[in-house]
Enzyme design. Structure first.
Site: not given
Length: 348
Positions: A41, A124, A142
DNA sequence: AAATCGTGGCA
DNA sequence: TTGCCAAGATT
């Protein structure tokens, strides 16, 4: 209730259309290790899947656990990140790994709120880790999710002003279970069908619910505020040789290319740097100019080189030229090195 | 809260 | 070729 139908339709689509990615479990499988979810991520922030793949593989082979990453030298991590961009991510990555080990017994916290306290983990990423690694019902927003929702609702308000409304809709769609699959399904939909350019609405599982599809130009959404023009900045980089080594410096932690090795340079903060005061006592050769585009400006970097008569008067690392590839230079300076290398080749 | 922070691919 | 765009965070 209609929202539940929508998320169910998307989850069904995902079960047969999920992309196979190195950091991802297939739908229904046990989630991957939180370390791998977190690492992927962070790497994927503003970065394409194709660019991340080789870095993810290199990092997980070299540092298989958060403990291993925490124990690494910072310079090694920064060098391994070279070329991926947004280098504050690498600095925060290391800080986060150390915090996990020192403050959390080597285990990632499972809630969004706790995750968000860690360096480099924002709204996020906190939601993504909580949902994907720990099965929490967290809402992941996102650029893909923003685009999908802006089209579903044909939102005319431009970004970023539309963000709060988009988030509210995303929260209303997030299921109590399978939130991780739902998040990844939204992102896969945005990456493969509801793309920024030329969306492929005929293959979309949400076509029937999409207001943008009913317009003559679904790809018009999301509306975006106009962008500012990028100014051109100029500077000079110095290739200073001595005894088959070249002088490298390290950028300060804050600011452009923070923490990264670099060729000495004039800097390029100002619009025009003025007459470059090159290091004295060197007979300079012009190698050419490197053009490079950053997020908010373009750079024309002149590259000059010469031999230092002494290693005094020069602060930095004298790096063996034969292994310059291992120095972990950001792409801007890798381009400059390539320019120098091509010229030296000709001189042989 | 607007600005800052990289890079490569694609149309 | 040029501009747009990407699994954003930080200040």
């Amino acid at each position: 209730m209609a929202d539940m139908l929508l998320s169910d339709a998307l989850l069904r689509w995902y079960r047969s259309h999920a992309r196979a990615l190195p950091w991802r479990a297939q739908p229904g499988e046990a989630p991957p290790d939180a370390y791998r979810v977190w690492l992927s991520e962070i790497m994927l922030q503003q970065t394409t899947v194709a660019a991340v793949k080789p870095y993810f593989s290199a990092f997980t082979e070299r540092w298989p656990t958060v403990e291993a990453l925490a124990a690494a030298a910072n310079a090694e991590i920064m060098a391994a990140w070279a070329g991926l961009g947004y280098y504050a991510r690498a600095r925060n990555l290391h800080a986060c790994a150390r915090a996990i080990v020192s403050d959390h017994d080597g285990k990632f916290p499972e809630t969004e709120a706790e995750l968000r306290t860690l360096p480099g983990i924002g709204a996020y990423t906190g939601a993504a880790i909580a949902a994907i690694a720990f099965g929490k019902s967290a809402t992941v927003v996102d650029a893909n999710v923003e685009r999908v929702i802006a089209r579903l609702h044909a939102i005319e308000t431009p970004l970023p002003k539309a963000r709060p409304a988009i988030r509210a809709i995303a929260e209303s769609l997030t299921p109590e279970i399978h939130a991780g699959d739902f998040a990844q399904a939204m992102m896969d939909l945005g990456a493969t069908i509801c793309t920024a350019r030329n969306p492929d609405c005929q293959r979309c599982p949400l076509q029937g619910a999409c207001l943008a599809f009913r317009t003559d130009d679904p790809g018009r959404f999301p509306i975006k505020a106009p962008k500012k023009a990028k100014p051109v900045r100029r500077g000079t980089a110095y290739w200073i040789e001595r005894n088959e080594t070249v002088l490298l410096v390290r950028h300060p932690e804050r600011g452009m290319l923070g923490g990264m090795r670099a060729l000495p340079s004039t800097g390029w903060r100002e619009a025009s740097p003025g007459p470059a005061d090159a290091p004295a006592g060197i007979d300079w050769t012009r190698y050419g100019t490197v053009s490079h585009v950053f997020t908010h400006f373009a750079l024309e970097l002149e590259v000059v080189g010469g031999r230092a008569l002494t290693d005094e008067d020069h602060q930095g690392e004298w790096w063996p030229i034969a292994t310059i590839e291992e120095a972990g230079l950001p792409t801007l300076f890798a381009k400059a090195v390539a320019l120098v290398g091509a010229q030296r080749e000709n001189d042989q």
